[in-house]
Motif scaffolding. Structure first.
Motif, short mmCIF file in Angstrom:
data_model
loop_
_atom_site.label_atom_id
_atom_site.label_comp_id
_atom_site.label_asym_id
_atom_site.label_seq_id
_atom_site.Cartn_x
_atom_site.Cartn_y
_atom_site.Cartn_z
N GLN A 1 0.55 -0.65 0.07
CA GLN A 1 0.08 -0.20 0.03
C GLN A 1 1.07 1.18 -0.09
O GLN A 1 1.53 1.48 0.62
CB GLN A 1 -0.65 0.03 1.11
N ALA A 2 0.93 2.05 -1.20
CA ALA A 2 1.48 3.50 -1.33
C ALA A 2 0.31 4.46 -1.16
O ALA A 2 -0.79 4.60 -1.86
CB ALA A 2 2.01 3.12 -2.37
N TYR A 3 0.53 5.56 -0.05
CA TYR A 3 -0.33 6.06 -0.05
C TYR A 3 0.66 7.61 0.11
O TYR A 3 1.51 8.37 0.43
CB TYR A 3 0.00 6.15 1.80
N TYR A 4 -0.48 8.37 -0.90
CA TYR A 4 0.13 9.41 -1.28
C TYR A 4 -0.26 10.32 -0.61
O TYR A 4 -1.54 10.93 -0.44
CB TYR A 4 -0.50 9.85 -3.03
N ILE A 5 0.87 11.32 -0.76
CA ILE A 5 0.56 12.61 0.09
C ILE A 5 0.71 13.89 -0.39
O ILE A 5 1.74 14.45 -0.83
CB ILE A 5 1.82 12.88 2.00
N TRP A 6 -0.21 14.94 -0.26
CA TRP A 6 -0.23 16.47 -0.65
C TRP A 6 -0.39 17.42 -0.32
O TRP A 6 -1.76 17.52 0.84
CB TRP A 6 -0.94 15.86 -1.73
N ILE A 7 0.03 18.58 -0.15
CA ILE A 7 -0.41 20.11 0.64
C ILE A 7 -1.85 20.15 -0.44
O ILE A 7 -1.61 20.34 -1.59
CB ILE A 7 0.46 20.82 1.19
N ASP A 8 -2.46 20.75 0.85
CA ASP A 8 -4.15 20.98 -0.06
C ASP A 8 -3.68 22.45 -0.25
O ASP A 8 -2.85 23.52 -0.66
CB ASP A 8 -4.95 20.58 0.95
N GLY A 9 -4.97 22.84 -0.80
CA GLY A 9 -5.49 24.34 -1.14
C GLY A 9 -5.32 25.48 -0.29
O GLY A 9 -5.01 26.86 -0.37
N SER A 10 -5.15 25.47 1.45
CA SER A 10 -4.73 25.92 2.11
C SER A 10 -3.86 26.49 2.57
O SER A 10 -3.22 27.23 3.15
CB SER A 10 -5.31 25.28 3.60
N GLY A 11 -2.66 25.87 1.67
CA GLY A 11 -1.30 25.91 1.24
C GLY A 11 -0.79 25.11 3.32
O GLY A 11 0.51 25.57 3.33
N GLN A 12 -0.87 24.77 4.05
CA GLN A 12 -0.81 24.48 5.13
C GLN A 12 -2.09 22.30 5.62
O GLN A 12 -1.48 22.20 6.81
CB GLN A 12 -1.68 24.92 6.24
N GLY A 13 -2.80 22.80 5.35
CA GLY A 13 -3.16 21.25 5.40
C GLY A 13 -3.19 20.08 4.44
O GLY A 13 -2.63 20.41 3.00
N LEU A 14 -3.02 18.59 5.21
CA LEU A 14 -2.32 18.21 4.24
C LEU A 14 -3.67 17.08 3.76
O LEU A 14 -4.45 16.57 4.57
CB LEU A 14 -1.32 16.54 5.34
#
Length: 362
Positions: A25-38
């Motif tokens: 399982q590969a858990y893809y993480i990114w930063i959302d539109g708030s610039g601080q949420g994940l």
């Protein structure tokens, strides 16, 4: 509640050791539109994965993360860094990603792309960073700091910093679990301590060179929030979680170049600080997601901060914009600490801005 939670953990662990039949399982993480949420989601892959190059580009619905509209909602996820997954363990991984638009351009919320370009330009300088991430733990209501009386206040600041004892320390189980999870994942976590305000903590990540600083700090934040889920606790990165006579929360950033770390490096440290003194506004705008609005509440000149309006520096001075550690002053070389970045800053933006200034890139 505790009995229910323990029962749930026992139940879920009955499944977590099941054979994955060659898949991971590969858990893809990114930063959302708030610039601080994940944000993040899971993809099944043939495993094990040894390199980020083995991972495919994926996508998500940007209209649900404030990163696109519904008529053209797909945002691409490009894997850039891999860490071991401390929750699923085995060969399962966490994947830090950059966001790209439909026409394959860095998304406006993607600060990593520019940071990487900056770090590549100064690779011969070997910039090292160490970031001190402060945060506050809250009860599950997200309103009451952990251990504080409901609708009330604990005793004044003084006995809580680096303290021990149930009367002074709130949330140590979360802190210890996070520390070990980061070590397992491969995060370059360097230490942790209780902070001045009760229920406020700090951990340090580094030294990391170049782009690694942002990758490691962002994933460490995700791990912290994920650990807190297990304890039904909320993590806040607000730079001033409580108004009044309570310390704020920063993301103090320590920086050095190769020349600063060598004999005679203090002259290069002073030169870098003087360059930064001429770009106070430019730095403040990059030190929180709201271009200084969040830091205005924190950088007041009180509670171990400098005024947001003025630039200052000094040796061992925690009320200055930039602190030169006493040991570095004694050694005549080392690093300096920028105390202005807010706890909710984007480390890609912070490290990029610092390097651009001290290495004369703009």
């Amino acid at each position: 509640f505790k009995q229910i939670n323990l029962s749930f953990r026992y139940t879920i662990m009955n499944f977590m050791d099941l054979d994955q039949r060659g898949k991971i399982q590969a858990y893809y993480i990114w930063i959302d539109g708030s610039g601080q949420g994940l944000r993040g989601k899971t993809k099944t892959m043939d495993g094990p994965i040894k390199s980020v190059d083995e991972l495919p580009v994926w996508n998500f619905d940007g209209s649900s993360t404030d990163q696109s509209d519904g008529e053209n909602s797909d945002v691409y996820l490009k894997p850039v860094a891999i860490f071991r997954d401390p929750f699923r363990r085995g060969d399962n991984i966490l994947v830090m990603c950059e966001c790209y638009t439909f026409d394959d351009k860095p998304h406006p919320t993607n600060k990593r792309s520019e940071c990487l370009s900056v770090m590549d330009r100064v690779a011969e300088e070997h910039p090292w960073f160490g970031i001190e991430q402060e945060y506050t733990l809250y009860e599950s209501d997200g309103i009451t700091p952990l251990g504080w009386p409901v609708n009330g206040f604990p005793g004044p600041q003084g006995p809580y910093y680096c303290a021990v004892g149930a009367q002074n320390v709130f949330g140590r189980k979360v802190v210890e679990a996070h520390y070990r999870a980061c070590m397992f994942a491969g995060i370059r976590i360097a230490g942790s301590n209780a902070e001045v305000m009760p229920s406020q903590w700090e951990y340090q990540v580094g030294p990391c060179e170049g782009i690694d600083m942002g990758d490691h700090l962002w994933v460490s934040r995700w791990i912290l929030c994920r650990v807190a889920e297990e304890f039904n606790v909320v993590v806040s990165f607000d730079p001033k979680p409580k108004a009044g006579e309570w310390n704020g929360a920063g993301c103090h950033t320590n920086i050095s170049t190769l020349k600063m770390r060598q004999d005679g490096g203090m002259a290069h440290i002073i030169t870098a600080i003087e360059k930064m003194s001429h770009k106070q506004r430019e730095h403040i705008e990059e030190y929180d997601p709201k271009k200084g609005e969040d830091n205005t509440r924190r950088l007041t000149g009180r509670h171990e901060t400098a005024s947001i309006e003025q630039f200052s520096y000094g040796v061992a001075h925690r009320g200055a914009s930039i602190r030169i550690p006493r040991q570095c002053d004694n050694d005549g070389k080392g690093y300096f600490e920028d105390r202005r970045p807010a706890s909710n800053c984007d480390p890609y933006s912070v490290t990029s801005r610092i390097v651009r200034t001290i290495c004369d890139l703009d």
